[in-house]
Design a protein around this motif. Sequence first.
Motif, short mmCIF file in Angstrom:
data_model
loop_
_atom_site.label_atom_id
_atom_site.label_comp_id
_atom_site.label_asym_id
_atom_site.label_seq_id
_atom_site.Cartn_x
_atom_site.Cartn_y
_atom_site.Cartn_z
N TYR A 122 31.64 4.72 50.36
CA TYR A 122 31.52 4.85 51.82
C TYR A 122 30.26 4.12 52.24
CZ TYR A 122 34.82 8.65 51.03
OH TYR A 122 35.91 9.39 50.66
N ASN A 158 24.37 10.39 51.63
CA ASN A 158 24.64 10.29 50.19
C ASN A 158 23.99 9.06 49.57
OD1 ASN A 158 25.99 12.64 49.70
ND2 ASN A 158 28.04 11.77 50.05
N THR A 163 29.75 17.80 36.78
CA THR A 163 29.08 18.67 35.80
C THR A 163 28.92 17.94 34.47
OG1 THR A 163 30.01 20.61 36.87
CG2 THR A 163 29.22 20.90 34.62
N ALA A 173 39.82 12.45 50.78
CA ALA A 173 38.62 11.64 50.53
C ALA A 173 37.64 11.66 51.71
CB ALA A 173 39.01 10.22 50.21
N GLU A 174 38.15 11.71 52.94
CA GLU A 174 37.22 11.61 54.07
C GLU A 174 36.23 12.78 54.13
OE1 GLU A 174 40.95 12.38 56.68
OE2 GLU A 174 39.21 12.61 58.01
N LEU A 182 34.67 14.09 51.48
CA LEU A 182 33.81 14.16 50.29
C LEU A 182 32.35 13.91 50.60
CD1 LEU A 182 36.06 12.23 47.77
CD2 LEU A 182 35.95 14.67 48.21
N VAL A 183 32.02 13.80 51.86
CA VAL A 183 30.65 13.45 52.24
C VAL A 183 29.74 14.68 52.34
CG1 VAL A 183 31.36 11.36 53.44
CG2 VAL A 183 31.32 13.52 54.69
N TYR A 184 30.32 15.87 52.39
CA TYR A 184 29.50 17.06 52.60
C TYR A 184 28.77 17.49 51.34
CZ TYR A 184 32.56 17.12 56.62
OH TYR A 184 33.24 16.75 57.73
N SER A 185 27.63 18.12 51.55
CA SER A 185 26.83 18.61 50.43
C SER A 185 27.57 19.72 49.69
CB SER A 185 25.50 19.14 50.97
OG SER A 185 24.86 19.91 49.97
N LEU A 186 27.49 19.70 48.35
CA LEU A 186 28.10 20.79 47.58
C LEU A 186 27.09 21.88 47.30
CD1 LEU A 186 29.55 17.93 46.40
CD2 LEU A 186 30.86 19.62 45.20
N GLU A 194 26.94 24.17 54.54
CA GLU A 194 27.73 22.94 54.64
C GLU A 194 28.88 22.93 53.63
OE1 GLU A 194 25.20 19.43 54.99
OE2 GLU A 194 26.87 18.18 54.31
N SER A 250 38.69 11.52 40.18
CA SER A 250 37.91 12.41 39.31
C SER A 250 37.09 13.43 40.08
CB SER A 250 36.96 11.59 38.46
OG SER A 250 35.97 10.99 39.29
N ARG A 251 37.22 13.43 41.40
CA ARG A 251 36.32 14.25 42.22
C ARG A 251 36.28 15.71 41.80
NH1 ARG A 251 40.13 12.93 47.34
NH2 ARG A 251 39.76 10.91 46.40
N GLU A 252 35.09 16.14 41.39
CA GLU A 252 34.88 17.55 41.04
C GLU A 252 34.94 18.40 42.30
OE1 GLU A 252 32.27 18.11 37.76
OE2 GLU A 252 31.25 19.76 38.76
N HIS A 253 34.86 17.71 43.46
CA HIS A 253 34.98 18.41 44.73
C HIS A 253 36.33 19.15 44.80
CE1 HIS A 253 32.55 14.76 45.08
NE2 HIS A 253 31.96 15.21 46.17
N ASN A 282 36.94 19.48 34.72
CA ASN A 282 36.05 19.86 35.82
C ASN A 282 36.14 21.35 36.11
OD1 ASN A 282 35.22 17.23 36.12
ND2 ASN A 282 36.48 16.82 37.92
N GLY A 291 32.71 23.05 35.04
CA GLY A 291 31.95 23.48 36.21
C GLY A 291 32.08 24.98 36.45
#
Lengths: 432, 186
Positions: free
Chosen positions: A69, A80, A147, B24-25, B27-31, B36, B86-89, B114, B118
């Motif tokens: 992005y 990010n 992780t 995907a859109e 995926l920008v937020y903090s984990l 958030e 692969s997003r762990e999100h 994951n 995780g």
Amino acid sequence: MGMTITEKIMAKASGKVAVTPGENVWLNVDILMTHDVCGPPTIGIWKKEFGDQAKIWDNNKVVIFPDHYIFTKNEHANRNVAILRDFAKEHDLPNYYDVGSYRYKGVCHVALAEEGYNMPGTVLFGTDSHTCSSGAFGMFSTGVGNTDAAFILGTGKIWEKVPESMKFTFDGQLPVYLTAKDLILTILGDITTDGATYRAMEFTGDAVFALNMDERMTLTNMAIEAGGMNGIIAADEVTEAYVKERSGKPYEIFNSDGDAVYFAEYRYNVNELDPVVAKPHSPDNRDTVRNVQGTKLTKCYLGSCTGGKLSDFEYAARILDGRKVSVKTHIVPATTYVNEQLDKRTYNGKTLRTIFQDAGCIIEQSSCAACLGGPIDTVGRAVDRDVIISSTNRNFPGRMGSKQADVYLASPLTVAASAVKGVITDPREFIS
Amino acid sequence: MNTIIQGKAYVLGDNIDTDQIIPAEHLVYSLSDPEESKKYGHFALSSVPTEQAGLPNGRIPFINGENTESEYNIIIGGSNFGCGSSREHAPFALMKAGVKAIVAESYARIFYRNSVDGGFVVPFESVNGLKKSIKTGDEVEIDLAKNQITNKTEGATYKLKPLGDVMPIIEQGGLFEYARKTNMLG
Ligand code: SF4
């Protein structure tokens, strides 16, 4: 008992003489790659688990490409990138390729190859499922989550189950109307999206070794679309020439033994294959281009780690030269290097850029762009009921943006032919 | 670790990829930010096509309105659950939505790793497909010791595959906890 290339590399990386499929081993990692989507959460986990004073296991072995992005007003996405920037600065990381700087590259998997990180016989992990691309260089490479990546960042090690291997042999000389994309989509149609889950996909045969590195990466790139842990192609003189041009680092070439054991073997004669597409909404929903010929399109897309490499644009230029597109066509060079080469590589005496501009294509900046939809302002993003033909790798519902959109995956030749006609078109209409 | 996991089932089909689990859109937020990161719960499973959402009939929202948690906390899936990116999100989003366990016929490798490494959700594999045996909204109970899942609404019990090699990591709650326990991190 003989071993496959994958088994040999895993044995070496785990300090063993031999390994067998099914066995869990701890691997020493040569390179860890991350990007702007998974890098920040990886860093977050690493800090939490190893503490504020934590040290990276090896600064030289961490490679970070902001690429997903990039050109967006989305503040969270920009945050990010800022996290990566601060992290690289704080830890003095030599291999960070910042956006907005002359070092910016673009799509990680292609940049890894160009920048000389892909080395035969080595082990590369990345926080991206298409990390399997690097396997084109006769190395073990695979994707992991945050992780696992945080664990590698702190220790340089990770556990992995030794996969069974599947062998795909392509005999014959590739006809001009086919590309590596047709080969991998053919396999996907045969084995489906979980046909290689937890397995290694080894590609071999005359038609494979006749491919350049870009095209080989198209094969290994989409191993994950069959669920594969990794894709792999033995290194040969083509690989060595590519690697030597970009890196002075040592490497080791492994080949599968004659008596290595495979879970399954598939053999194809490339002369008997047709140009194919993956219809909505799955990469294994294969059909011949002829069967879906005439499907009306609203957009064409050439880009990504699968279909935005230099060779993909060289293919597209063969068809777009002297012709006009009749539907909106986005050209997204995977990396800044590919973008520069559009001005240097020629076809029929014209640069690729001139050919694409004259054809009426829109040439975008290098990044992942609409391959994964991305923030609302991403160029080329699927909207509403778009019908798109794309050289990318996934067409799951919503992957390119709108979940109502229909996305067909195809080779750069088929995308270019379809762009000219505005409907899905077999490249044999233009070249044979 | 609790050996009984119970709750309401939410049933999905085959090949639920990570773009459907968390588009995907988002995926920008903090984990790591507690407020958030609730957005991941809110958007969990938001790209599953409506007809496929909550089988057998579909059209059942996983998350209601502006909620960040779901009333369903056990996912029943088909084959190749979690394929794609692969997003762990993805397992993270399911955890944020309140999901405790998934029972699928098979998993894509990265999603499975994951989930386990995780410590987000427990990925069980069923011996036979359960899409026909369990409906969205059924009350189910997973018994880890017995490797079985019971549909309490229908009064029927089905076999699960043992968690095997990854059991020690799951028991510790994730890869780091496991590594510390086994003195791998020094
Ligand atoms: S181009 Fe597409 S598939 Fe490749 S790394 Fe970027 S988002 Fe992933």
